[in-house]
Design a protein around this motif. Structure first.
Motif, mmCIF file in Angstrom:
data_model
loop_
_atom_site.group_PDB
_atom_site.id
_atom_site.type_symbol
_atom_site.label_atom_id
_atom_site.label_comp_id
_atom_site.label_asym_id
_atom_site.label_seq_id
_atom_site.Cartn_x
_atom_site.Cartn_y
_atom_site.Cartn_z
ATOM 1 N N SER A 66 0.832 -1.203 0.000
ATOM 2 C CA SER A 66 0.000 0.000 0.000
ATOM 3 C C SER A 66 0.867 1.254 0.000
ATOM 4 O O SER A 66 2.039 1.239 0.376
ATOM 5 N N ARG A 67 0.263 2.356 -0.417
ATOM 6 C CA ARG A 67 0.971 3.638 -0.457
ATOM 7 C C ARG A 67 1.463 4.023 0.938
ATOM 8 O O ARG A 67 2.578 4.517 1.108
ATOM 9 N N THR A 68 0.644 3.785 1.963
ATOM 10 C CA THR A 68 1.013 4.121 3.336
ATOM 11 C C THR A 68 2.233 3.326 3.786
ATOM 12 O O THR A 68 3.187 3.887 4.343
ATOM 13 N N SER A 69 2.222 2.038 3.547
ATOM 14 C CA SER A 69 3.329 1.185 3.983
ATOM 15 C C SER A 69 4.610 1.536 3.253
ATOM 16 O O SER A 69 5.691 1.586 3.865
ATOM 17 N N LYS A 70 4.512 1.798 1.940
ATOM 18 C CA LYS A 70 5.713 2.156 1.188
ATOM 19 C C LYS A 70 6.298 3.471 1.698
ATOM 20 O O LYS A 70 7.519 3.615 1.824
ATOM 21 N N ALA A 71 5.423 4.433 1.992
ATOM 22 C CA ALA A 71 5.900 5.723 2.502
ATOM 23 C C ALA A 71 6.663 5.529 3.806
ATOM 24 O O ALA A 71 7.734 6.108 4.010
ATOM 25 N N LEU A 72 6.120 4.707 4.708
ATOM 26 C CA LEU A 72 6.780 4.474 5.988
ATOM 27 C C LEU A 72 8.100 3.725 5.805
ATOM 28 O O LEU A 72 9.123 4.088 6.417
ATOM 29 N N LEU A 73 8.117 2.699 4.980
ATOM 30 C CA LEU A 73 9.338 1.931 4.756
ATOM 31 C C LEU A 73 10.448 2.814 4.180
ATOM 32 O O LEU A 73 11.609 2.730 4.601
ATOM 33 N N ASN A 74 10.098 3.656 3.223
ATOM 34 C CA ASN A 74 11.103 4.543 2.634
ATOM 35 C C ASN A 74 11.579 5.588 3.641
ATOM 36 O O ASN A 74 12.754 5.946 3.666
ATOM 37 N N PHE A 75 10.664 6.072 4.472
ATOM 38 C CA PHE A 75 11.064 7.047 5.496
ATOM 39 C C PHE A 75 12.008 6.406 6.510
ATOM 40 O O PHE A 75 13.043 6.975 6.869
ATOM 41 N N TRP A 76 11.664 5.220 6.977
ATOM 42 C CA TRP A 76 12.471 4.563 7.999
ATOM 43 C C TRP A 76 13.858 4.174 7.492
ATOM 44 O O TRP A 76 14.843 4.344 8.197
ATOM 45 N N PHE A 77 13.928 3.633 6.265
ATOM 46 C CA PHE A 77 15.149 2.945 5.839
ATOM 47 C C PHE A 77 15.877 3.586 4.664
ATOM 48 O O PHE A 77 17.008 3.187 4.376
ATOM 49 N N ASN A 78 15.280 4.521 3.989
ATOM 50 C CA ASN A 78 15.940 5.132 2.828
ATOM 51 C C ASN A 78 16.204 6.618 3.013
ATOM 52 O O ASN A 78 16.410 7.331 2.030
ATOM 53 N N ARG A 79 16.182 7.068 4.251
ATOM 54 C CA ARG A 79 16.531 8.450 4.560
ATOM 55 C C ARG A 79 17.470 8.494 5.750
ATOM 56 O O ARG A 79 17.449 7.599 6.589
#
Length: 902
Positions: A66-79
């Motif tokens: 989902s868009r929500t889960s992808k946003a969180l995963l990218n925030f946590w691990f790709n920033r």
């Protein structure tokens, strides 16, 4: 994987780096058959296939989530994430084990919808499990992570994910209500510290800023925390019920209290049993089964207790699930169990285990202390004496434990850390005898011994009738929780066995085992080590040891964990040895031969001169970029089938595998946009930069307009030339807009070396200086240590100091990569009452070194223009020139003549 493959395995020792599923923990040398058997016997049956599936999903940019889960995963691990502490900005990132754990949960639940036993069986690698081994009929995942590897943070990530998925996604089956269960009071109080006021949010980058990916994450995260019996009104915006396990039970029996004759269950918490507390106005067991709760996620900490459908713990979760089904036909949304040892009494692992970060990996990756045992020569000196008195019989073992503890204590007390000696006995009377012996023999232990009685299974003993004053018991319980605090008076813990879980003590540095173990105890070596394995100082210090001493039977038990790949260090122990403990560098206040007033050096702290001015990224004009267009290459169909993207520094970012049905240029554009932001140290602006990156590639990169959905163009974009052009041109444009030089600086305050706080460092070589405020001087190289020794013997200087992180003397500079970095000069030398030299040593020079020296020159010029108390002068000593002129260098004045920067 066959045995021959293990010969070429290179295990990743960086805990933040992504690990390939096929290259994980590696057994010790000489155990040729262990690697294959580990995957068959030791690795939980679902884990390997789940690891591989999650890796492929991660490589495809979290496709299908989902868009929500992808946003969180990218925030946590790709920033990148930074948290300010004591005026210093510290980089914060998750261990890969934590990342893999939450990724596995989200992947199974949301992407492949493996929410029942039948779907989970698809990931069985063993071929030996069946649906009958799954005792629940709702989604349940078990996360196996070794003590000290951050299970609580994974639980927090799961709460945030479930909360926002329920809030932002239509028809989400998840929940904003959470039942977080602890097995005893100790675990409850630990979790309470993190969740009572959501303190964990301050320690960890959990919530994105408002506006990120069009969400109001900070504003929308509205959770009401209910602690045990302190129940508040149920909130429609979300609830966390943090409780001891017995509070979820529903029957009329009374919970143990401080007023009971049997107070030990209250002292630290009782084992799970069918009790309920009816004294409160609101009863949690009833609320969880009422129409006030329409959906629920259950989280269990130290969840190895939930191994039997006959136990009250599991029965009550079943009951809550049934009530939800009866009222709302949905049952529990999800159950997440967290434990280091998800094993049944017979040793079999929980089949619901979906990820595994074993103790061997935490040790190899420096997440926990390194367990160290006495070598054979040291063990040979230990004799079990012939005596009916327990203390006399094991006196040698106790004394060796004291010696090893004492050596650690003498070093670590300088930073205010009090290492703990942990002694385990067989019977409660023996614990009392050992405690009395310690107090009488060793002066350091008077008033410093804490006795905790547990039974032979590691639970709090409920059969011992001990009557104490209420205030005394309250103090004892608090003491057990607070032994890590600097103000704790305790230096020794004596116990029958030990607490099985939840007692998260970081200061235990020495364990002495005076008892054998039997299979009846149901205690595992991981649980024994787990009580002392947590680090005192964190990942940056890699020389923390856990010394383990004990009877032959105890040592055999501890060493049995070798079958799971754990390797022990062995060293000589006793009076004439020193432990590999961190060293503490501090002002040498106890040295009567030093006058710290004379040796002290005053260092001005200046306001930043080079800074980022965050102008709008809209000002980037891609039509004015100056570059050489990239030539388009024509690739074969086979070459276009697998396209790999990685950062310029070759740090693996992700792999995208395209076929005719899976063409998505957007993930490629996201890769470039995120990489540019990361390289520029920008933490926002994706929405502005993304269309500029897309349009630059589409209209300008190749000198003409191209179809960015064309597989051949996407394949060209993975080439080094194209990637380098995109990264460099955007990086230059961003730096030009954002980095500025004020042209001057001001003095904010002064650093006084004699006031610097003590700090732990790795146990490297050091000198004990005569002409420094500090007690020790370490070097990052042999050359630095050699130069420090030269300075200490210079007759023409007053004092010197090796700069280190606890001094906090640094200056910002713009590196060769265009970013702003911190520069810590190597030495500060007080030549006389007027002249202070800032000296940099260098072995092999790189591109950034000249920039640092230029910045140092400007710093000295600035500070000399601002004040006239001292004159600060820069010096740059290259090792090759030092080696060339060393025979002619006798005093510091010679250094000035040869190396002074003009």
């Amino acid at each position: 994987m066959n045995n021959s493959d293990t010969n070429n395995i290179k295990f990743i020792t960086d805990p933040f780096e992504i690990m390939n599923p096929d290259i994980r923990w590696v057994p010790g040398s000489g155990q040729k058959d262990l690697f294959q058997s580990a995957y068959e016997k030791l690795l939980p049956p679902l884990v390997h296939k789940i690891r591989k599936a999650v890796k492929e999903w991660r490589d495809k940019d979290y496709e299908g989530v989902s868009r929500t889960s992808k946003a969180l995963l990218n925030f946590w691990f790709n920033r990148e994430h930074w948290i300010e502490k004591e005026g210093q900005k510290n980089k914060v990132q998750y261990y890969f084990a934590q990342r893999e754990a939450i990724e596995s949960i989200i992947y199974l639940y949301e992407v492949v919808k493996a929410r029942d036993k039948y779907e989970l069986l698809r990931y069985d690698s063993s071929g030996r499990i069946s649906t009958g081994m799954f005792i629940e009929n709702w989604p349940r995942y078990v996360t196996k992570m070794a003590t000290g590897s951050g299970k609580t943070y994974v639980a927090a990530l799961a709460i945030v994910w479930s909360y926002f998925h329920k809030l932002y996604e239509d028809d989400s089956p998840l929940s904003k209500n959470f039942l977080f269960i602890a097995p005893n009071i100790i675990v409850f109080n630990r979790l309470k510290k993190d969740f009572a006021n959501l303190e964990i949010l301050k320690k960890t980058p959990l919530l994105p800023e408002d506006g990120y990916e069009n969400g109001n994450w900070q504003s929308d995260f509205q959770l009401t925390i209910h602690l045990q019996d302190e129940l508040k009104a149920i909130s429609p915006t979300g609830n966390i019920f943090l409780t001891n396990v017995h509070r979820i039970f529903l029957n009329e029996n009374k919970t143990p209290t401080i007023k009971d004759d049997n107070t030990l269950a209250y002292f630290i918490g009782e084992k799970p049993s069918p009790y309920a507390d009816k004294s409160a106005k609101l009863d949690l067991g009833e609320i969880l089964r009422s129409n006030k709760i329409k959906d629920l996620v259950v989280l269990n900490d130290e969840a190895h207790h939930i191994h039997d459908e006959k136990l009250a713990w599991f029965k009550n979760i079943v009951d809550i699930n049934n009530k939800l089904k009866l009222r709302y036909k949905n049952g529990l949304s999800l159950q997440l169990d967290f434990t280091a040892t998800p094993r049944h009494d017979n040793g079999a692992i929980f089949v619901q285990t979906i990820c595994d970060y074993p103790l061997v990996e935490t040790i190899k990756q420096n997440i926990v202390k390194s367990p160290v045992l006495p070598d054979m020569a040291s063990r040979a000196k230990l004799q079990e004496k012939s005596s009916d008195k327990f203390v006399e019989r094991y006196e040698d073992y106790i004394h060796l434990g004291y010696i090893e503890w004492k050596k650690q204590y003498e070093e670590l007390k300088k930073e205010g850390k009090i290492p703990l000696l942990f002694i385990m006995t067989t019977e409660t009377k023996e614990s009392d005898d050992v405690a009395e012996y310690l107090k009488n023999r060793y002066p350091e232990f008077k008033g410093a011994v804490l006795v905790i009685h547990t039974n032979k299974s590691g639970e709090i003993d409920e059969n011992i009738k001990v009557k104490r004053a209420q205030t005394e018991l309250e103090e004892l319980r608090k003491a057990a929780e607070d032994v890590d605090k600097d103000e704790s008076p305790y230096k020794v813990i004596v116990s029958v066995l030990m607490l099985r879980e939840g007692w998260d003590v970081k200061n235990v540095t020495t364990i002495v085992g005076l008892r054998p173990y039997s299979s009846k105890s149901n205690i595992l070596p991981e649980q024994t080590l787990g009580r002392g394995i947590r680090k005192m100082f964190g990942y940056d210090i890699n020389t923390e040891e856990l010394a383990i001493i004990g009877t032959p039977a105890f040592m055999d038990f501890v060493e049995s964990i070798k079958q799971e790949g754990v390797e022990f260090g062995y060293r000589k122990m006793g009076d004439d040895t020193r432990p590999n403990t961190p060293i503490i560098i501090e002002p040498d206040k106890e040295n009567k031969h030093k006058n710290l007033e004379v040796l002290d050096i005053s260092i001005p702290v200046l306001t930043p001169r080079i800074y980022r001015e965050y102008k709008k990224l809209e000002n980037i004009d891609i039509s004015k970029f100056e570059f050489i267009p990239v030539t388009i290459k024509q690739y074969s169909e086979e070459e276009k089938r697998e396209i790999i993207f990685e950062d310029l520094d070759r740090q693996f970012s992700h792999k995208i595998i395209f076929d005719k049905t899976n063409i998505d240029h957007r993930s490629v554009m996201r890769f470039f946009t995120n990489s540019i932001l990361k390289e520029s140290r920008l933490f926002s602006g994706f929405d502005i930069l993304y269309p500029k990156v897309r349009d630059f590639i589409k209209y300008y990169l190749f000198g003409k307009e191209v179809d960015i959905e064309d597989l051949n163009i996407l394949r060209n974009l993975s080439d080094v030339e194209a990637k380098k052009t995109i990264f460099i041109i955007f990086k230059k444009a961003i730096d030009k807009l954002t980095i500025a030089d004020r042209g001057s600086a001001e003095v904010k305050n002064y650093i006084k070396l004699k006031e610097v706080k003590p700090m732990a460092f790795n146990n490297n070589q050091y000198i004990t200086p005569k002409k420094s405020v500090f007690n020790k001087v370490i070097g990052d190289s042999v050359f630095e240590l050699e130069f420090a020794n030269f300075l200490d013997n210079c007759p023409d200087i007053i004092s010197f100091a090796k700069n280190s992180y606890n001094v906090h003397y640094k200056m910002e500079y713009q590196g060769d990569d265009g970013n702003i970095h911190d520069y810590y000069p190597d030495f500060i030398i007080k030549k006389d009452e007027k002249n202070i030299y800032i000296l940099e040593t260098k072995g092999r020079e790189d591109l950034d070194d000249r920039k640092k020296i230029e910045r140092l020159k400007i710093w000295c010029k600035d500070v000399n223009a601002i004040q006239n108390i001292f004159i600060y002068r820069p010096i740059y000593v290259k090792q090759e020139e030092w080696d060339k002129y060393q025979k002619d260098i006798k005093i510091f004045e010679d250094i000035i003549k040869i190396f002074k920067i003009k």
